[in-house]
Design a protein around this motif. Structure first.
Motif, mmCIF file in Angstrom:
data_model
loop_
_atom_site.group_PDB
_atom_site.id
_atom_site.type_symbol
_atom_site.label_atom_id
_atom_site.label_comp_id
_atom_site.label_asym_id
_atom_site.label_seq_id
_atom_site.Cartn_x
_atom_site.Cartn_y
_atom_site.Cartn_z
ATOM 1 N N GLY A 73 0.853 -1.193 0.000
ATOM 2 C CA GLY A 73 0.000 0.000 0.000
ATOM 3 C C GLY A 73 0.878 1.229 0.000
ATOM 4 O O GLY A 73 1.957 1.231 0.596
ATOM 5 N N VAL A 74 0.425 2.280 -0.651
ATOM 6 C CA VAL A 74 1.194 3.518 -0.681
ATOM 7 C C VAL A 74 0.253 4.699 -0.483
ATOM 8 O O VAL A 74 -0.862 4.718 -1.006
ATOM 9 C CB VAL A 74 2.007 3.650 -1.998
ATOM 10 C CG1 VAL A 74 1.108 3.778 -3.209
ATOM 11 C CG2 VAL A 74 3.008 4.793 -1.915
ATOM 12 N N GLY A 75 0.732 5.656 0.299
ATOM 13 C CA GLY A 75 -0.027 6.878 0.527
ATOM 14 C C GLY A 75 -0.110 7.706 -0.746
ATOM 15 O O GLY A 75 0.667 7.530 -1.694
ATOM 16 N N LEU A 76 -1.061 8.640 -0.767
ATOM 17 C CA LEU A 76 -1.359 9.364 -1.997
ATOM 18 C C LEU A 76 -0.969 10.837 -1.991
ATOM 19 O O LEU A 76 -1.248 11.535 -2.952
ATOM 20 C CB LEU A 76 -2.851 9.222 -2.312
ATOM 21 C CG LEU A 76 -3.281 7.792 -2.602
ATOM 22 C CD1 LEU A 76 -4.788 7.719 -2.800
ATOM 23 C CD2 LEU A 76 -2.555 7.247 -3.815
ATOM 24 N N TYR A 77 -0.311 11.318 -0.944
ATOM 25 C CA TYR A 77 0.098 12.713 -0.981
ATOM 26 C C TYR A 77 1.620 12.814 -1.091
ATOM 27 O O TYR A 77 2.323 11.803 -1.135
ATOM 28 C CB TYR A 77 -0.474 13.507 0.198
ATOM 29 C CG TYR A 77 0.075 13.161 1.562
ATOM 30 C CD1 TYR A 77 1.087 13.924 2.136
ATOM 31 C CD2 TYR A 77 -0.418 12.080 2.285
ATOM 32 C CE1 TYR A 77 1.585 13.619 3.382
ATOM 33 C CE2 TYR A 77 0.068 11.778 3.537
ATOM 34 C CZ TYR A 77 1.081 12.550 4.079
ATOM 35 O OH TYR A 77 1.573 12.242 5.318
#
Length: 171
Positions: free
Chosen positions: A116-120
């Motif tokens: 999973g990877v953050g979007l900001y």
């Protein structure tokens, strides 16, 4: 391959070193979390790899055998989790060395791995790294606090907003 980088599985005696180094570099992880990671390594729930650069701790990465992300959990896809490399040692190939090692473990056992990877913007380097390594979105859109984001909904942009990606051994 950079011979100054050593990747190995976490040991009990690493707990203090990991805590102190991450704390010193403002990547604070609570001591309870680090101890829990070690306990989960002993039980087989998690594999934690540590990176040493010139014999000094410089980063770590985890493989969760049971993801908290529902789709991965349902499909038996292990999840790469919590890649940390101390800022002064970034761009030395440490993150890639950790990813190479953890992917090999995942592919040998499962044939596939998720992340999973953050979007900001704080996750920009990770987003680029994962794309360069061949990870593709799992097609289920964004998740916020463990739930799929529905069209028209509002969510808070932060650490709990993520996109999940997968990679199999053929890539």
């Amino acid at each position: 391959m950079n011979t100054r980088i050593q990747i190995r599985q976490m040991k009990n005696e690493d707990i203090g070193m990991v805590f102190q180094t991450l704390e010193h570099h403002n990547i604070g992880k609570p001591m309870d979390y680090i101890k829990r990671c070690w306990e989960e390594n002993k039980s087989g729930e998690r594999i934690t790899l540590v990176a040493l650069y010139d014999q000094s701790f410089t980063g770590w990465l985890h493989l969760l055998s049971q993801s908290n992300y529902p789709y991965f959990a349902d499909k038996g896809i292990p999840e790469i989790n919590n890649l940390d490399v101390i800022p002064s040692q970034r761009r030395q190939g440490i993150g890639n060395a950790l990813m190479d090692a953890i992917e090999q473990i995942a592919f040998d056992k499962y044939g596939i791995v998720g992340i999973g990877v953050g979007l900001y913007y704080d996750y920009g380097n990770a987003q680029r790294l994962y794309a360069k390594r061949g990870y593709i979105p799992d097609g289920r859109g964004m998740f916020y606090e463990g739930r799929q984001v529905e069209p028209g909904s509002f969510v808070r942009v932060g650490h709990d907003l993520a996109l999940y990606l997968t990679k199999d051994r053929t890539i």
